[in-house]
Design an enzyme around this catalytic site. Structure first.
Site, mmCIF file in Angstrom:
data_model
loop_
_atom_site.group_PDB
_atom_site.id
_atom_site.type_symbol
_atom_site.label_atom_id
_atom_site.label_comp_id
_atom_site.label_asym_id
_atom_site.label_seq_id
_atom_site.Cartn_x
_atom_site.Cartn_y
_atom_site.Cartn_z
ATOM 1 N N HIS A 1 181.552 75.561 3.732
ATOM 2 C CA HIS A 1 180.228 75.194 3.198
ATOM 3 C C HIS A 1 179.611 74.207 4.193
ATOM 4 O O HIS A 1 180.155 73.122 4.413
ATOM 5 C CB HIS A 1 180.414 74.543 1.818
ATOM 6 C CG HIS A 1 179.148 74.062 1.181
ATOM 7 N ND1 HIS A 1 178.272 74.907 0.532
ATOM 8 C CD2 HIS A 1 178.599 72.823 1.081
ATOM 9 C CE1 HIS A 1 177.257 74.215 0.048
ATOM 10 N NE2 HIS A 1 177.425 72.942 0.378
ATOM 11 N N SER B 1 178.483 79.268 3.154
ATOM 12 C CA SER B 1 177.302 78.848 2.382
ATOM 13 C C SER B 1 176.667 77.669 3.110
ATOM 14 O O SER B 1 177.324 77.004 3.921
ATOM 15 C CB SER B 1 177.709 78.458 0.959
ATOM 16 O OG SER B 1 178.793 77.554 0.983
ATOM 17 N N LYS C 1 168.604 71.486 9.186
ATOM 18 C CA LYS C 1 168.384 71.927 10.568
ATOM 19 C C LYS C 1 169.335 73.076 10.880
ATOM 20 O O LYS C 1 170.503 73.050 10.493
ATOM 21 C CB LYS C 1 168.653 70.776 11.531
ATOM 22 C CG LYS C 1 167.655 69.645 11.335
ATOM 23 C CD LYS C 1 167.647 68.729 12.520
ATOM 24 C CE LYS C 1 166.541 67.702 12.350
ATOM 25 N NZ LYS C 1 167.000 66.352 12.398
ATOM 26 N N PHE D 1 176.128 57.811 6.905
ATOM 27 C CA PHE D 1 176.520 58.720 5.817
ATOM 28 C C PHE D 1 177.993 58.528 5.457
ATOM 29 O O PHE D 1 178.362 58.468 4.295
ATOM 30 C CB PHE D 1 176.403 60.164 6.305
ATOM 31 C CG PHE D 1 175.099 60.823 5.999
ATOM 32 C CD1 PHE D 1 174.051 60.147 5.428
ATOM 33 C CD2 PHE D 1 174.932 62.172 6.291
ATOM 34 C CE1 PHE D 1 172.850 60.775 5.162
ATOM 35 C CE2 PHE D 1 173.737 62.821 6.030
ATOM 36 C CZ PHE D 1 172.698 62.121 5.469
ATOM 37 N N ASP E 1 175.441 59.699 -7.768
ATOM 38 C CA ASP E 1 175.481 58.237 -7.612
ATOM 39 C C ASP E 1 174.071 57.732 -7.814
ATOM 40 O O ASP E 1 173.149 58.181 -7.132
ATOM 41 C CB ASP E 1 175.925 57.858 -6.187
ATOM 42 C CG ASP E 1 177.372 58.242 -5.934
ATOM 43 O OD1 ASP E 1 178.224 57.898 -6.768
ATOM 44 O OD2 ASP E 1 177.628 58.898 -4.906
ATOM 45 N N GLU F 1 174.055 74.170 2.770
ATOM 46 C CA GLU F 1 173.443 73.196 1.849
ATOM 47 C C GLU F 1 172.178 72.589 2.452
ATOM 48 O O GLU F 1 172.153 72.227 3.626
ATOM 49 C CB GLU F 1 174.466 72.094 1.552
ATOM 50 C CG GLU F 1 173.943 71.061 0.581
ATOM 51 C CD GLU F 1 175.038 70.098 0.142
ATOM 52 O OE1 GLU F 1 176.142 70.542 -0.233
ATOM 53 O OE2 GLU F 1 174.784 68.878 0.203
HETATM 54 P P1 FAD Z 1 183.306 62.889 -10.871
HETATM 55 O O1 FAD Z 1 184.066 64.144 -10.748
HETATM 56 O O2 FAD Z 1 182.841 62.475 -12.217
HETATM 57 O O3 FAD Z 1 184.234 61.727 -10.248
HETATM 58 C C1 FAD Z 1 183.685 60.428 -10.008
HETATM 59 C C2 FAD Z 1 184.816 59.396 -9.980
HETATM 60 O O4 FAD Z 1 185.288 59.150 -11.301
HETATM 61 C C3 FAD Z 1 186.040 59.803 -9.158
HETATM 62 O O5 FAD Z 1 186.545 58.655 -8.519
HETATM 63 C C4 FAD Z 1 187.004 60.318 -10.205
HETATM 64 O O6 FAD Z 1 188.350 60.247 -9.759
HETATM 65 C C5 FAD Z 1 186.715 59.379 -11.366
HETATM 66 N N1 FAD Z 1 186.942 59.967 -12.688
HETATM 67 C C6 FAD Z 1 186.459 61.134 -13.160
HETATM 68 N N2 FAD Z 1 186.839 61.325 -14.444
HETATM 69 C C7 FAD Z 1 187.549 60.234 -14.804
HETATM 70 C C8 FAD Z 1 188.180 59.809 -16.014
HETATM 71 N N3 FAD Z 1 188.145 60.568 -17.119
HETATM 72 N N4 FAD Z 1 188.823 58.637 -16.000
HETATM 73 C C9 FAD Z 1 188.851 57.853 -14.894
HETATM 74 N N5 FAD Z 1 188.262 58.198 -13.717
HETATM 75 C C10 FAD Z 1 187.620 59.364 -13.682
HETATM 76 N N6 FAD Z 1 175.380 63.570 -5.218
HETATM 77 C C11 FAD Z 1 174.114 63.665 -5.704
HETATM 78 O O7 FAD Z 1 173.590 62.684 -6.258
HETATM 79 N N7 FAD Z 1 173.401 64.826 -5.600
HETATM 80 C C12 FAD Z 1 173.914 65.941 -5.028
HETATM 81 O O8 FAD Z 1 173.252 66.974 -4.935
HETATM 82 C C13 FAD Z 1 175.266 65.885 -4.511
HETATM 83 N N8 FAD Z 1 175.860 66.968 -3.964
HETATM 84 C C14 FAD Z 1 177.190 66.898 -3.574
HETATM 85 C C15 FAD Z 1 177.817 68.056 -3.111
HETATM 86 C C16 FAD Z 1 179.164 68.029 -2.733
HETATM 87 C C17 FAD Z 1 179.830 69.292 -2.247
HETATM 88 C C18 FAD Z 1 179.890 66.812 -2.801
HETATM 89 C C19 FAD Z 1 181.326 66.753 -2.361
HETATM 90 C C20 FAD Z 1 179.271 65.648 -3.258
HETATM 91 C C21 FAD Z 1 177.926 65.680 -3.663
HETATM 92 N N9 FAD Z 1 177.269 64.559 -4.173
HETATM 93 C C22 FAD Z 1 175.967 64.641 -4.639
HETATM 94 C C23 FAD Z 1 177.950 63.268 -4.203
HETATM 95 C C24 FAD Z 1 178.654 62.997 -5.564
HETATM 96 O O9 FAD Z 1 177.728 63.003 -6.607
HETATM 97 C C25 FAD Z 1 179.350 61.635 -5.447
HETATM 98 O O10 FAD Z 1 180.440 61.742 -4.575
HETATM 99 C C26 FAD Z 1 179.734 60.965 -6.764
HETATM 100 O O11 FAD Z 1 180.173 59.628 -6.465
HETATM 101 C C27 FAD Z 1 180.874 61.645 -7.510
HETATM 102 O O12 FAD Z 1 180.465 62.818 -8.058
HETATM 103 P P2 FAD Z 1 181.553 63.824 -8.721
HETATM 104 O O13 FAD Z 1 180.801 64.943 -9.263
HETATM 105 O O14 FAD Z 1 182.651 64.053 -7.780
HETATM 106 O O15 FAD Z 1 182.039 62.847 -9.925
#
Ligand code: FAD
Length: 299
Positions: free
Chosen positions: A261, A10, A267, A211, A104, A12
């Protein structure tokens, strides 16, 4: 040894901000569509900063290619009403998969909103749309920077899995052992969804370093030092980057990774080179209807 087939990959993209950027993305998508990937995904700016851009990009990819498209949806800085509205729009576009994230917030931008973690978003999507969407979530073989411990981070993936995620895509990494150890931990914890490695091609050093600092991905010292030593010699950077990432992909596939992925940065070139080196096989049907495989080279 396992081979790389088109339904294992896939790509991105991010929503372009200019007309030139849109034209470039369209060309990139058309070139990469020749690999017949499982899907394209489109990132989403947390807090809604690219909400319209993500929608427009998703529509453009859907109209101009035959490839399934998965919008990313980030929940930080927004509320349920907004998320439900986005879900309705994506359903109306007949999309069938999403990448669900916390996101974030850009520094200085607003409040966290109604959601704290991605697991809450996965639950909301399931509550509102049942099984309509296949949901992928984020995973971190090198541990998310805010996680309290390795174990806590694995438990977080488990929460997302239990909330209804069908698969996970990892943050990029350059050390395959980090992935294999992570997969082991996930399996021992009872997580039984495919966890697909995110692959970042190396074609420029300063951008990659920036990054990586931001997202907590480690560039091993020996790779960093070599890339630094090439200075402005872009050819050597590309050549070395291609070798390193090709070897990484081969080890991952041989070790049983369920797919790859690719973070394309909109690019095609670096990803195309990698895929040509990996020898992607596209499964298709021959004229008599029997299955046939052929190798693709995308030019
Ligand atoms: P979560 O799964 O909520 O985790 C965030 C943090 O909170 C982790 O440290 C986790 O261990 C902790 N945590 C979760 N639940 C709990 C709980 N109940 N108690 C205590 N701690 C907890 N960002 C964007 O803004 N837009 C995008 O399109 C985007 N695409 C991405 C695609 C991929 C494949 C990846 C790997 C990352 C992407 N990101 C994107 C970045 C991502 O949003 C960040 O890494 C963000 O900081 C964490 O998102 P998450 O969904 O992993 O969060």
């Amino acid at each position: 040894m396992q081979f790389l087939t088109s339904n294992m990959i896939s790509f991105e993209f991010f929503p372009p901000k200019t007309v030139e950027g849109s034209t470039q993305l369209n060309e990139t998508a058309l070139a990469l569509a020749k690999c017949q990937p499982q899907f394209f995904s489109v990132t989403f700016g947390a807090g809604g900063s690219t909400r319209d851009g993500t929608l427009e990009t998703v529509s453009m990819l859907k109209n101009n290619t035959q490839i399934a498209v998965a919008p990313h949806l980030a929940c930080i800085g927004t509320n349920k009403e907004n998320i439900v509205d986005m879900l309705e729009r994506y359903k109306a576009l007949n999309l069938k998969r999403l990448v669900a994230l916390r996101g974030d917030l850009p520094s200085g931008m607003g409040q966290a909103g109604e959601f704290k973690y991605a697991s809450e978003l996965v639950k909301l999507i399931r509550d509102c749309t049942g099984d309509h969407f296949r949901i992928d979530v984020a995973a971190y073989p090198e541990i998310h920077p805010q996680a309290r411990s390795v174990h806590d981070d694995v438990l977080n993936l488990k929460r997302k899995y239990e909330a209804g995620a069908n698969g996970a895509i990892t943050q990029y990494f350059f050390n395959p052992d980090a992935y294999f150890y992570y997969i082991d931990d996930c399996q021992k914890t009872g997580i039984s969804i495919p966890i697909v490695p995110g692959i970042m091609p190396i074609s420029q050093f300063s951008r990659l370093a920036r990054f990586s600092d931001m997202c907590g991905a480690e560039i091993p010292r020996w790779i960093r030092k070599r890339l630094e030593s090439y200075g402005d010699d872009m050819n050597s950077i590309k050549q070395f980057g291609l070798e390193v990432v090709h070897q990484l992909c081969e080890r991952l596939i041989k070790g049983g990774a369920p797919g790859l992925h690719f973070y394309t940065l909109n690019k095609a070139e670096a990803v195309k080179d990698l895929i040509d080196m990996l020898g992607l096989t596209v499964a298709t049907s021959s004229r008599d209807g029997s299955a046939a495989d052929f190798k693709v080279h995308i030019n």
